[in-house]
Design a protein around this motif. Structure first.
Motif, PDB file in Angstrom:
ATOM      1  N   ARG A  20       0.847  -1.197   0.000  1.00 21.18           N
ATOM      2  CA  ARG A  20       0.000   0.000   0.000  1.00 21.18           C
ATOM      3  C   ARG A  20       0.883   1.247   0.000  1.00 21.18           C
ATOM      4  O   ARG A  20       0.600   2.223  -0.688  1.00 21.18           O
ATOM      5  N   GLN A  21       1.959   1.215   0.754  1.00 18.22           N
ATOM      6  CA  GLN A  21       2.889   2.348   0.771  1.00 18.22           C
ATOM      7  C   GLN A  21       3.486   2.564  -0.624  1.00 18.22           C
ATOM      8  O   GLN A  21       3.595   3.701  -1.093  1.00 18.22           O
ATOM      9  N   LEU A  22       3.852   1.475  -1.278  1.00 13.43           N
ATOM     10  CA  LEU A  22       4.368   1.555  -2.646  1.00 13.43           C
ATOM     11  C   LEU A  22       3.316   2.171  -3.567  1.00 13.43           C
ATOM     12  O   LEU A  22       3.613   3.082  -4.356  1.00 13.43           O
ATOM     13  N   GLY A 112       4.907  -4.899  -7.309  1.00 11.88           N
ATOM     14  CA  GLY A 112       4.796  -5.350  -5.930  1.00 11.88           C
ATOM     15  C   GLY A 112       6.133  -5.250  -5.240  1.00 11.88           C
ATOM     16  O   GLY A 112       7.175  -5.110  -5.886  1.00 11.88           O
ATOM     17  N   THR A 113       6.091  -5.318  -3.916  1.00  8.87           N
ATOM     18  CA  THR A 113       7.314  -5.234  -3.129  1.00  8.87           C
ATOM     19  C   THR A 113       7.310  -6.280  -2.031  1.00  8.87           C
ATOM     20  O   THR A 113       6.259  -6.699  -1.549  1.00  8.87           O
ATOM     21  N   SER A 114       8.515  -6.690  -1.680  1.00  8.77           N
ATOM     22  CA  SER A 114       8.742  -7.669  -0.627  1.00  8.77           C
ATOM     23  C   SER A 114      10.165  -7.462  -0.122  1.00  8.77           C
ATOM     24  O   SER A 114      10.999  -6.892  -0.833  1.00  8.77           O
ATOM     25  N   MET A 152      13.133   3.642   1.734  1.00  4.51           N
ATOM     26  CA  MET A 152      12.811   3.697   0.306  1.00  4.51           C
ATOM     27  C   MET A 152      11.704   4.724   0.036  1.00  4.51           C
ATOM     28  O   MET A 152      11.709   5.397  -0.989  1.00  4.51           O
ATOM     29  N   ILE A 153      10.764   4.843   0.977  1.00  2.95           N
ATOM     30  CA  ILE A 153       9.645   5.784   0.870  1.00  2.95           C
ATOM     31  C   ILE A 153       9.567   6.542   2.190  1.00  2.95           C
ATOM     32  O   ILE A 153       9.584   5.935   3.262  1.00  2.95           O
ATOM     33  N   ASP A 154       9.459   7.867   2.110  1.00  2.00           N
ATOM     34  CA  ASP A 154       9.423   8.665   3.339  1.00  2.00           C
ATOM     35  C   ASP A 154       7.983   8.844   3.846  1.00  2.00           C
ATOM     36  O   ASP A 154       7.030   8.323   3.257  1.00  2.00           O
ATOM     37  N   ALA A 155       7.835   9.598   4.915  1.00  2.00           N
ATOM     38  CA  ALA A 155       6.523   9.792   5.555  1.00  2.00           C
ATOM     39  C   ALA A 155       5.533  10.536   4.665  1.00  2.00           C
ATOM     40  O   ALA A 155       4.323  10.455   4.880  1.00  2.00           O
ATOM     41  N   GLU A 156       6.011  11.246   3.653  1.00  2.00           N
ATOM     42  CA  GLU A 156       5.135  11.968   2.715  1.00  2.00           C
ATOM     43  C   GLU A 156       4.865  11.156   1.446  1.00  2.00           C
ATOM     44  O   GLU A 156       4.456  11.710   0.430  1.00  2.00           O
TER      45      GLU A 156
END
Length: 183
Positions: A20-22, A112-114, A152-156
């Motif tokens: 979901r973050q991705l 997808g990510t894992s 890899m992904i920040d809070a924003e």
């Protein structure tokens, strides 16, 4: 066409899902003439062909959301070397009853990510097999098997520079794919 509508289907129900973050970060990379809508799948009942003639209201609303989109992005985790059951259930609902396939013709992107090195490669291959039957033209290249890494992904919901460059390339290819298939 002034705006292309993209439905995003996340194959995980987990509240803190990295998929979901991705998906949220990818949605932010879409150009201004594209809008993203997350299509939720957690409230769908288990598919039962006996209900094809009298589908529950939640299924009808789900199918309408799909039909309003120009394209679909599936973001899937990998469970036991395949897609999660909840995602397969959603695909089945969208494709039924026979002759009323809401997915048909939608330009699809798959990612997808894992945390593992092969990421979600097996799940994505299984998903591709299913989507061929649903008559969904899928973007083949670039493929997006993303190994999840902290930071890899920040809070924003923004990618770090390395991943962001790759994901922007994927989004650009997907945008061109949607425009080609929506014409």
């Amino acid at each position: 066409m002034s705006t292309y509508k993209i439905g995003i289907v996340v194959g995980s129900l987990r509240k803190e899902s990295i998929n979901r973050q991705l998906a949220q970060a990818v949605a932010k990379l879409l150009p201004p003439d594209f809008s993203a809508e997350f299509i939720e799948i957690g409230d769908l009942p288990l598919y039962n062909q006996d209900l094809d003639g009298n589908q529950p209201a939640v299924v009808g609303a789900f199918k309408q959301h799909i039909e309003q989109q120009h394209g679909i992005i599936f973001v899937t985790p990998e469970y036991n070397r395949s897609i999660p059951g909840v995602l397969k259930n959603a695909i089945d609902h969208g494709s039924r009853p026979y002759g009323q396939n809401s997915w048909s013709g939608k330009a699809v992107g798959i990612m997808g990510t894992s945390s593992g090195a092969p990421a979600t490669s097996m799940a994505q291959q299984h998903l591709r097999n299913t989507l061929v039957f649903c008559n969904m033209p899928a973007l083949n290249q670039p493929e997006a098997y993303i190994q999840w890494r902290d930071g890899m992904i920040d809070a924003e919901d923004k990618f770090n520079e390395r991943t962001g460059s790759f994901m922007q390339n994927w989004v650009d290819a997907y945008v061109a794919w949607v425009k080609k298939n929506a014409a």
